[in-house]
Design an enzyme around this catalytic site. Structure first.
Site, PDB file in Angstrom:
ATOM      1  N   ASP A  21       3.803  37.524  -0.726  1.00 60.34           N
ATOM      2  CA  ASP A  21       4.675  38.688  -0.768  1.00 60.34           C
ATOM      3  C   ASP A  21       5.739  38.481   0.318  1.00 60.34           C
ATOM      4  OD1 ASP A  21       5.545  41.399  -1.287  1.00 60.34           O
ATOM      5  OD2 ASP A  21       4.576  41.933   0.604  1.00 60.34           O
ATOM      6  N   ASP A  23       8.327  41.322   1.794  1.00 60.04           N
ATOM      7  CA  ASP A  23       8.528  42.417   2.748  1.00 60.04           C
ATOM      8  C   ASP A  23       7.213  42.764   3.449  1.00 60.04           C
ATOM      9  OD1 ASP A  23      11.304  42.867   1.961  1.00 60.04           O
ATOM     10  OD2 ASP A  23      10.490  43.703   0.110  1.00 60.04           O
TER      11      ASP A  23
END
Ligand SMILES: O=P(O)(O)OC[C@H]1O[C@@H](O)[C@H](O)[C@@H](O)[C@@H]1O
Length: 293
Positions: A21, A23
């Protein structure tokens, strides 16, 4: 400290790919998103006399999800129904919500002003996000870059899997775009009609694109929806990065290993330099014994 024997779980001959991922995992942009959502929803909810917006709302309703899914989930938590607004036929709109045409339109009209639609709210938040990104820039987490260096040095393949349509811009701004040949972001998901997190589809697509079965890949996530997506996809391991959700919650949702900083896992990827998470394994490693897997 990692919460389970990381030496046993990050053998590069077993876990051959990492699906990161973005953010909150590679870059501190979860905080930028969080502030932008707060700037949007704090006055919006206050004007409607609804319960005030809090950081817990972000973690529970918005974090990790595609933009408009986050808007819908937050509105639903306050019992607010708004029309979708223009251009609501994309994958963002379709991923978790019913089509706009099924929304009770009279109720929506009573509750809204002309500019208050799911799309308009999401787009307002996006303007706030990009404004901050442009003004402040972004620096990747040093511990995450150290971990990325270690897994790539060990020959593992990597991809970014982000719900954000801003992911390419964030990767560029952080100077790590060229590290990732595969990026499955919000725009890719939308174009390919992939449901967003917490569905596992975007991670599964990334595994396919780097040419590995899910069982040979680790999912690395900080968000509740992202850990749920990893747990649902049959991946080799789900690594939780606790940036505020809490280690217990990430573990409860399916993270098998939870760290505060990915730098903690660098030794576990470096084979002979392993610093196992438990004393017994550490002794075995020092004595050159194989630790049971
Ligand atoms: O609005 P964007 O940039 O497409 O991002 C969608 C979501 O992307 C996720 O990565 C963030 O955790 C969320 O906060 C954000 O809402």
């Amino acid at each position: 400290m990692p919460s389970r024997d990381s030496a046993a779980t990050l053998d590069p001959s077993v876990i051959r790919g990492y699906l990161f991922d973005l953010d909150g995992v590679l870059t501190p942009t979860a905080v930028v998103h969080m502030h932008a959502w707060s700037r949007l929803f704090t006055p919006f909810l206050a004007a409607r006399g609804a319960a005030p917006y809090t950081d817990d709302d972000y973690y529970a309703c918005i974090d990790g999800k595609p933009r408009y899914d986050g808007v819908r989930a937050l509105l639903a938590s306050r019992g607010i129904v708004l029309p979708e607004g223009d251009g609501s036929s994309g994958a963002d709109a379709a991923s978790t919500a019913p089509p706009a045409s099924t929304a009770p339109k009279d109720t929506a009209r009573e509750n809204t002003e002309d500019t208050d639609t799911v799309r308009a709210l999401g787009d307002r938040k996006n303007a706030l996000f990009t404004e901050t990104l442009d003004e402040e820039g972004v620096t990747a987490y040093p511990g995450s870059v150290a971990f990325l260096d270690a897994v790539q040095a060990a020959g593992c393949r990597v991809a970014v899997v982000s719900s954000s349509k801003n992911a390419p811009a964030v990767l560029e701004a952080a100077g790590i775009a060229d590290r990732f040949p595969v990026v499955v972001d919000g725009a890719v998901a939308s174009a390919q009609h992939l449901p967003g997190k917490p569905a596992p589809d975007t991670f599964l697509r990334a595994a396919e694109l780097i040419g590995l079965p899910p069982a040979a890949c680790a999912v690395v996530e900080d968000a509740e929806s992202g850990v749920q997506a990893g747990a649902a996809g049959g991946f080799g391991i789900v690594i939780g990065v606790d940036r505020g959700v809490g280690a217990a919650r990430l573990a409860e949702l399916g993270a098998e290993l939870v760290v505060k900083d990915l730098a903690d896992l660098v030794p576990a990827v470096r084979g002979s330099e392993i610093v196992p998470a438990d004393a017994g394994a550490e002794l075995d490693a020092l004595q050159g014994k194989e630790h049971p897997r």
